[in-house]
Design a protein around this motif. Structure first.
Motif, short mmCIF file in Angstrom:
data_model
loop_
_atom_site.label_atom_id
_atom_site.label_comp_id
_atom_site.label_asym_id
_atom_site.label_seq_id
_atom_site.Cartn_x
_atom_site.Cartn_y
_atom_site.Cartn_z
N UNK A 338 0.83 -1.20 0.00
CA UNK A 338 0.00 0.00 0.00
C UNK A 338 0.87 1.26 0.00
N UNK A 339 1.88 1.30 0.87
CA UNK A 339 2.76 2.46 0.97
C UNK A 339 3.52 2.68 -0.34
N UNK A 340 4.05 1.60 -0.89
CA UNK A 340 4.80 1.71 -2.15
C UNK A 340 3.91 2.22 -3.27
N UNK A 341 2.66 1.72 -3.33
CA UNK A 341 1.73 2.15 -4.39
C UNK A 341 1.44 3.65 -4.29
N UNK A 342 1.20 4.14 -3.08
CA UNK A 342 0.89 5.57 -2.89
C UNK A 342 2.09 6.45 -3.24
N UNK A 343 3.28 6.03 -2.81
CA UNK A 343 4.49 6.82 -3.08
C UNK A 343 4.79 6.86 -4.57
N UNK A 344 4.80 5.69 -5.21
CA UNK A 344 5.11 5.62 -6.64
C UNK A 344 4.06 6.35 -7.47
#
Length: 516
Positions: A338-344
């Motif tokens: 989830x965190x990676x998706x939001x950042x990217x």
């Protein structure tokens, strides 16, 4: 011998060889799992029933059918005549493999990825959980996607060459797509809007005629079911701003999570000021987008956010009673994913704004229009987003292309998706297979009506029990955590769901018999 060798070289050197070879490999890799499916799931019990009626030359749609279905139904009819109704999941596998192949063709012809890199990019779509879920059974999503991809292919050919043949095929395939799901109208509508802004009179006229013709057909000719008439567009949803925003942004997060390696931009700048602007926009986008995000407004408050088919605990976990078991590392995986998706996603938005001239208007319009329609549907399910996966791929490639960093990241990401889908698919198939087969066994052994067994959701809907006087219950709940099963039921059987390499923790299904 020389002729055979020359023919073989011609085949191997063909532009479509890699895609066709990969498609055939996918089919034979997944065929053993498709052959295991002897159960119905989710809504496909309605679709099986309609194909069975079609075989009797009764072409009326079930009153409970919300999809228009006819194209899929006729395909099912022709396939079942030869291989039997119980083998419809194999037809779905064939359709799913064709989705992969035609996405490969689109990427090869219209996005210049080359015959090698078009394969892994297409595999990213094939192995996303939303798509893989619909491979197992007879749901409508992958059938719809196939005809939408064919429509897109010939629409792009029409725009590129002006060929009459491509235009006719575009019209034919969008008509066939409409006869699976009504939302097919989004493609000619998006093309119309895009052509209008491009001042392309020829395409404006073409898509206006198509949209009008299909609209008249659906409104005046198509035999709408009560379910279709009852589930009209809910425009009052537009008044609920947090709901609309959370549905749209949540969809973007999910698309980002499923397409992570493609979204990483190859931002190469020596100018420090541009780097500051790039990172500043990304940080601002991350803060603003997530500050107003209220996922509980749409469904669950946790990634992957939406309900129905792809949830934290696997494929369609709510198709069985009780609280499902979990798999190892589940909570860490979803938190980091989830965190990676939001950042990217925020980084990509920053990159796209700096490269705004490269944004493909067609796919931007298509995605916005489609999500606009989704906001006014009566109930939104995650499986409706399957069509957005290829559309998002087209948009991303138009903005950033396929850089070295994307090529490096795509291989490990695919390996992760394959393993992840293996875990979810094996669990889903074995759970549903056990409950369905055991339910059929109970009917015979105890001489009970099928409606007296509370099996999977599909079983309960197929054998409707309005009085809810069940004798047998299948559930994920043990008697230790669910007091009524301890006090009012006998434990008939406890089944452990096992397969090689399973990461599931205490994967038990409990079968209870009610005490008279």
């Amino acid at each position: 011998m020389h002729v055979k060798k020359e023919l073989l070289n011609k085949i191997v050197n063909s532009n479509y060889f890699f895609g066709a070879a990969a498609a055939i490999a996918l089919f034979f890799l997944l065929l053993p799992l498709s052959l295991k499916i002897d159960f119905m799931q989710n809504d496909d019990w309605v679709y099986y029933g309609m194909v069975e009626n079609f075989m009797k030359l009764d072409f009326r749609l079930d009153p409970l059918s919300a999809p228009t279905f006819y194209t899929q139904g006729v395909m099912g009819l022709l396939f079942a005549r030869v291989f039997g109704l119980e083998r419809l999941p194999v037809l779905t596998l064939i359709v799913s493999v064709l989705c992969f192949f035609f996405l490969f063709v689109i990427l090869l012809k219209h996005f210049n990825l080359g015959r090698f890199w078009s394969v892994p990019v297409s595999l990213v779509m094939f192995f996303n959980p939303l798509f893989i879920y619909s491979v197992w059974g007879f749901m409508t999503e992958n059938y719809f996607l196939l005809f939408m991809l064919l429509s897109i292919l010939f629409y792009l050919d029409t725009v590129g060459s002006g060929s009459r043949k491509s235009t006719v095929l575009y019209v034919v395939f969008i008509f066939l797509a409409l006869n699976i799901r009504q939302v097919a109208l989004v493609l000619p509508l998006s093309a119309l809007i895009y052509s209008f802004f491009k001042l392309d009179r020829k395409q404006v006229l073409l898509n206006l005629i198509i949209l009008a013709g299909l609209g008249i057909y659906y409104a005046l000719v198509f035999p709408a079911t009560p379910e279709m008439l009852e589930k009209g567009l809910q425009f009052h949803h537009l008044k609920d701003t947090p709901y609309v925003y959370s549905l749209i942004y949540g969809s973007f997060i999910l698309m980002s999570a499923l397409l992570l390696p493609l979204l990483v931009p190859g931002f190469k700048e020596k100018n420090k000021l541009k780097w500051v602007i790039f990172l500043g926009i990304a940080a601002g986008a991350y803060f603003l987008l997530n500050h107003y995000f209220q996922p509980s407004k749409v469904s669950w408050g946790e990634f992957p956010y939406f309900e129905n088919t792809f949830e934290r605990k696997g494929f369609y976990p709510r198709g069985v009673l009780g609280t499902k078991y979990y798999f190892r590392y589940m909570f860490d995986l979803y938190r980091h994913w989830d965190s990676a998706a939001k950042i990217i996603l925020s980084v990509f938005i920053s990159y796209a704004l700096l490269k705004i001239k490269k944004i493909s208007g067609l796919w931007a319009v298509f995605i916005i229009t489609y999500l606009g329609v989704m906001t006014v549907t009566e109930t939104f399910y995650d499986r409706y987003l399957v069509i957005l996966v290829p559309a998002s791929i087209f948009l991303i490639l138009g903005v950033s292309g396929l850089k070295v960093v994307n090529k490096i990241l795509i291989v490990p990401f695919l390996a992760f998706l394959v393993f992840y889908n293996y875990q979810l698919s094996m669990d889903f198939i074995l759970v549903n297979k056990y409950i369905w087969n055991k339910s059929e066994e109970l009917v015979i052994t105890y001489d009970k009506e099928p409606r007296r067994i509370q099996g999977t959701n599909a079983w309960k809907l197929k054998y409707l029990n309005l009085r809810r006087n069940y004798v047998f219950d299948f559930t994920y709940d043990s008697a230790d955590v669910n007091k009524p099963y301890r006090d009012l039921y006998l434990t008939e059987e406890v089944k452990k769901i096992e397969f090689p390499g399973s990461l599931w923790v205490k994967p038990y299904i409990y079968l209870y018999q009610k005490i008279d």
